[in-house]
Design a protein around this motif. Sequence first.
Motif, PDB file in Angstrom:
ATOM      1  N   VAL A   1       0.862  -1.180   0.000  1.00 27.64           N
ATOM      2  CA  VAL A   1       0.000   0.000   0.000  1.00 27.64           C
ATOM      3  C   VAL A   1       0.900   1.232   0.000  1.00 27.64           C
ATOM      4  CG1 VAL A   1      -1.958  -1.113   1.100  1.00 27.64           C
ATOM      5  CG2 VAL A   1      -0.204  -0.070   2.513  1.00 27.64           C
ATOM      6  N   PHE A   2       0.414   2.296  -0.615  1.00 24.87           N
ATOM      7  CA  PHE A   2       1.203   3.493  -0.825  1.00 24.87           C
ATOM      8  C   PHE A   2       0.605   4.659  -0.048  1.00 24.87           C
ATOM      9  CE2 PHE A   2       1.892   0.674  -4.335  1.00 24.87           C
ATOM     10  CZ  PHE A   2       3.248   0.771  -4.599  1.00 24.87           C
ATOM     11  N   ASP A   3       1.498   5.466   0.512  1.00 30.25           N
ATOM     12  CA  ASP A   3       1.091   6.596   1.348  1.00 30.25           C
ATOM     13  C   ASP A   3       0.567   7.720   0.474  1.00 30.25           C
ATOM     14  OD1 ASP A   3       0.886   8.649   3.272  1.00 30.25           O
ATOM     15  OD2 ASP A   3       2.488   7.736   4.444  1.00 30.25           O
ATOM     16  N   PRO A   4      -0.629   8.247   0.764  1.00 29.21           N
ATOM     17  CA  PRO A   4      -1.163   9.353  -0.046  1.00 29.21           C
ATOM     18  C   PRO A   4      -0.372  10.651   0.125  1.00 29.21           C
ATOM     19  CG  PRO A   4      -2.588   8.911   1.827  1.00 29.21           C
ATOM     20  CD  PRO A   4      -1.573   7.818   1.800  1.00 29.21           C
ATOM     21  N   ILE A   5       0.510  10.720   1.129  1.00 28.45           N
ATOM     22  CA  ILE A   5       1.342  11.917   1.278  1.00 28.45           C
ATOM     23  C   ILE A   5       2.221  12.102   0.037  1.00 28.45           C
ATOM     24  CG2 ILE A   5       3.186  12.966   2.652  1.00 28.45           C
ATOM     25  CD1 ILE A   5       2.066  11.623   5.088  1.00 28.45           C
ATOM     26  N   GLY A   6       2.643  10.994  -0.550  1.00 31.23           N
ATOM     27  CA  GLY A   6       3.453  11.068  -1.764  1.00 31.23           C
ATOM     28  C   GLY A   6       2.650  11.288  -3.024  1.00 31.23           C
ATOM     29  N   GLY A   7       1.356  11.560  -2.892  1.00 31.35           N
ATOM     30  CA  GLY A   7       0.500  11.757  -4.052  1.00 31.35           C
ATOM     31  C   GLY A   7      -0.157  10.464  -4.479  1.00 31.35           C
ATOM     32  N   ASP A   8      -0.756  10.501  -5.658  1.00 32.28           N
ATOM     33  CA  ASP A   8      -1.443   9.317  -6.180  1.00 32.28           C
ATOM     34  C   ASP A   8      -0.681   8.675  -7.333  1.00 32.28           C
ATOM     35  OD1 ASP A   8      -1.818  11.289  -8.025  1.00 32.28           O
ATOM     36  OD2 ASP A   8      -3.975  11.472  -7.723  1.00 32.28           O
ATOM     37  N   ASN A   9       0.646   8.840  -7.318  1.00 32.29           N
ATOM     38  CA  ASN A   9       1.468   8.234  -8.365  1.00 32.29           C
ATOM     39  C   ASN A   9       2.268   7.043  -7.853  1.00 32.29           C
ATOM     40  OD1 ASN A   9       3.119   9.666  -6.711  1.00 32.29           O
ATOM     41  ND2 ASN A   9       4.101  10.875  -8.317  1.00 32.29           N
ATOM     42  N   PHE A  10       1.886   6.502  -6.687  1.00 31.97           N
ATOM     43  CA  PHE A  10       2.474   5.279  -6.120  1.00 31.97           C
ATOM     44  C   PHE A  10       3.997   5.406  -5.948  1.00 31.97           C
ATOM     45  CE2 PHE A  10      -0.864   4.337  -9.291  1.00 31.97           C
ATOM     46  CZ  PHE A  10      -1.891   3.989  -8.421  1.00 31.97           C
ATOM     47  N   SER A  11       4.413   6.516  -5.369  1.00 32.75           N
ATOM     48  CA  SER A  11       5.844   6.788  -5.222  1.00 32.75           C
ATOM     49  C   SER A  11       6.360   6.571  -3.805  1.00 32.75           C
ATOM     50  CB  SER A  11       6.150   8.228  -5.650  1.00 32.75           C
ATOM     51  OG  SER A  11       5.432   9.162  -4.838  1.00 32.75           O
ATOM     52  N   MET A  12       5.458   6.431  -2.795  1.00 31.68           N
ATOM     53  CA  MET A  12       5.903   6.315  -1.411  1.00 31.68           C
ATOM     54  C   MET A  12       5.147   5.183  -0.723  1.00 31.68           C
ATOM     55  SD  MET A  12       5.683   9.097   1.702  1.00 31.68           S
ATOM     56  CE  MET A  12       6.585  10.321   0.755  1.00 31.68           C
ATOM     57  N   LEU A  13       5.880   4.163  -0.282  1.00 34.48           N
ATOM     58  CA  LEU A  13       5.250   3.070   0.447  1.00 34.48           C
ATOM     59  C   LEU A  13       4.855   3.520   1.843  1.00 34.48           C
ATOM     60  CD1 LEU A  13       7.478   0.001  -0.498  1.00 34.48           C
ATOM     61  CD2 LEU A  13       5.068   0.326  -1.065  1.00 34.48           C
ATOM     62  N   MET A  14       3.747   3.009   2.338  1.00 34.80           N
ATOM     63  CA  MET A  14       3.304   3.333   3.699  1.00 34.80           C
ATOM     64  C   MET A  14       4.062   2.457   4.688  1.00 34.80           C
ATOM     65  SD  MET A  14      -0.567   3.404   5.269  1.00 34.80           S
ATOM     66  CE  MET A  14      -0.909   4.988   4.458  1.00 34.80           C
ATOM     67  N   ASP A  15       4.591   3.072   5.747  1.00 34.03           N
ATOM     68  CA  ASP A  15       5.346   2.316   6.736  1.00 34.03           C
ATOM     69  C   ASP A  15       4.400   1.507   7.622  1.00 34.03           C
ATOM     70  OD1 ASP A  15       5.006   4.105   9.456  1.00 34.03           O
ATOM     71  OD2 ASP A  15       5.061   5.343   7.653  1.00 34.03           O
ATOM     72  N   ASP A  16       4.948   0.492   8.277  1.00 35.34           N
ATOM     73  CA  ASP A  16       4.142  -0.428   9.083  1.00 35.34           C
ATOM     74  C   ASP A  16       3.490   0.268  10.267  1.00 35.34           C
ATOM     75  OD1 ASP A  16       4.885  -2.436   7.366  1.00 35.34           O
ATOM     76  OD2 ASP A  16       6.554  -3.127   8.617  1.00 35.34           O
ATOM     77  N   LYS A  17       4.165   1.233  10.859  1.00 35.04           N
ATOM     78  CA  LYS A  17       3.607   1.920  12.020  1.00 35.04           C
ATOM     79  C   LYS A  17       2.354   2.691  11.659  1.00 35.04           C
ATOM     80  CE  LYS A  17       4.830   5.216  15.680  1.00 35.04           C
ATOM     81  NZ  LYS A  17       5.896   6.118  16.214  1.00 35.04           N
ATOM     82  N   THR A  18       2.393   3.400  10.538  1.00 34.85           N
ATOM     83  CA  THR A  18       1.221   4.158  10.094  1.00 34.85           C
ATOM     84  C   THR A  18       0.073   3.225   9.731  1.00 34.85           C
ATOM     85  OG1 THR A  18       2.683   5.868   9.211  1.00 34.85           O
ATOM     86  CG2 THR A  18       0.406   5.900   8.477  1.00 34.85           C
ATOM     87  N   LEU A  19       0.408   2.119   9.070  1.00 32.98           N
ATOM     88  CA  LEU A  19      -0.633   1.171   8.682  1.00 32.98           C
ATOM     89  C   LEU A  19      -1.275   0.533   9.900  1.00 32.98           C
ATOM     90  CD1 LEU A  19      -2.085  -0.368   6.407  1.00 32.98           C
ATOM     91  CD2 LEU A  19      -0.232  -2.037   6.476  1.00 32.98           C
ATOM     92  N   THR A  20      -0.479   0.177  10.908  1.00 29.92           N
ATOM     93  CA  THR A  20      -1.020  -0.439  12.117  1.00 29.92           C
ATOM     94  C   THR A  20      -1.913   0.520  12.883  1.00 29.92           C
ATOM     95  OG1 THR A  20       0.945  -1.837  12.291  1.00 29.92           O
ATOM     96  CG2 THR A  20      -0.431  -1.623  14.256  1.00 29.92           C
ATOM     97  N   SER A  21      -1.497   1.767  13.003  1.00 31.59           N
ATOM     98  CA  SER A  21      -2.317   2.753  13.717  1.00 31.59           C
ATOM     99  C   SER A  21      -3.602   3.063  12.972  1.00 31.59           C
ATOM    100  CB  SER A  21      -1.507   4.041  13.926  1.00 31.59           C
ATOM    101  OG  SER A  21      -1.166   4.624  12.675  1.00 31.59           O
ATOM    102  N   MET A  22      -3.567   2.930  11.667  1.00 28.25           N
ATOM    103  CA  MET A  22      -4.758   3.213  10.870  1.00 28.25           C
ATOM    104  C   MET A  22      -5.800   2.102  11.023  1.00 28.25           C
ATOM    105  SD  MET A  22      -4.857   3.895   6.789  1.00 28.25           S
ATOM    106  CE  MET A  22      -3.566   5.132   7.011  1.00 28.25           C
ATOM    107  N   ALA A  23      -5.338   0.860  11.117  1.00 28.08           N
ATOM    108  CA  ALA A  23      -6.247  -0.283  11.199  1.00 28.08           C
ATOM    109  C   ALA A  23      -6.702  -0.586  12.616  1.00 28.08           C
ATOM    110  CB  ALA A  23      -5.570  -1.519  10.606  1.00 28.08           C
ATOM    111  N   GLY A  24      -6.232   0.171  13.596  1.00 29.27           N
ATOM    112  CA  GLY A  24      -6.593  -0.066  14.988  1.00 29.27           C
ATOM    113  C   GLY A  24      -5.401   0.202  15.880  1.00 29.27           C
ATOM    114  N   GLY A  25      -5.509  -0.151  17.130  1.00 24.18           N
ATOM    115  CA  GLY A  25      -4.402   0.055  18.050  1.00 24.18           C
ATOM    116  C   GLY A  25      -4.886   0.514  19.405  1.00 24.18           C
TER     117      GLY A  25
END
Length: 302
Positions: free
Chosen positions: A122-146
């Motif tokens: 999955v790609f971080d929307p901070i880098g735009g919508d051109n799939f240039s920045m992968l989302m780190d595990d910490k951000t993904l975990t906090s997004m899905a719960g925690g």
Amino acid sequence: MKFTHALATLLLITCSAPAFAQVPTTEEEQPSTFTLPGVAEDNPLMQDEEFVAPLNDIIENTSIRERRVLAYENLREADIMWKKRIWRVIDVNEKINLPFQNPERPLISILLEAAQSGDLRVFDPIGGDNFSMLMDDKTLTSMAGGVDSVRVMNPETYEEEIVLEERIFDPSSVLRYRIQEMWFFDKESSTMKVRILGIAPMIQETTESSARTIERPMFWVYYPEARQLLANESAFAYGNDAANRSWEDVFEYRFFNSYITKASNVLDQRIDRPERSGREQLRESERIKQEIFNYEQDLWSY
């Protein structure tokens, strides 16, 4: 003769008498429990074994799990004589889009589970919508719960205390999905085609500065990488539970309704700008849709 017959009868009674006598038994030989008739000793309900749920269907559906997607056809740059990048939004509240919020297994749950298990990037929307920045595990975990630390006031001591509260992600909070796709005309086949490039679930959040609600993408999924995953996940099909429709079928065969929110332009402006009314946005969206349709029709002469 009478004496011989009487003697034979007496001997028969005397010899058969021990057969009807009761044979004494010890305590080890006597049964200790009483078993109901029809209940076998190997009954799984009477043993401490792992519970196995029965099949909640008439057959085991394996065609979806065993499905393999076909690779896209190879395209030559020289054959692409026209293309246009389009962004559109799928509203899950529309009737045809209700499978997106199926409570048993919504699309957002499929994407999050695959991302957390490492089966999908999955790609971080901070880098735009051109799939240039992968989302780190910490951000993904906090997004899905925690777990969140919240400051609360103790009613007894009137002092602030930090309390840990579990945060559970609610799939029903995703009300819209953003789709990025490319429409192009293939000169080799003389047809207009479309390929989806990315999918982004949208969430609403309230800003602390202006206290207003905004909508933003949670993350971007590169659709060509997710095709196999979506092909092995069932999507609800209206009217026929045996349809075996997968999520890849939903996107490839366009079993959804959407509206255009942006088309590639020199100023990179969106259609749904605040200064535009809803009617103006809808007209511009329909104009772009008609422009794509007319381009293919205008290449044919009758």
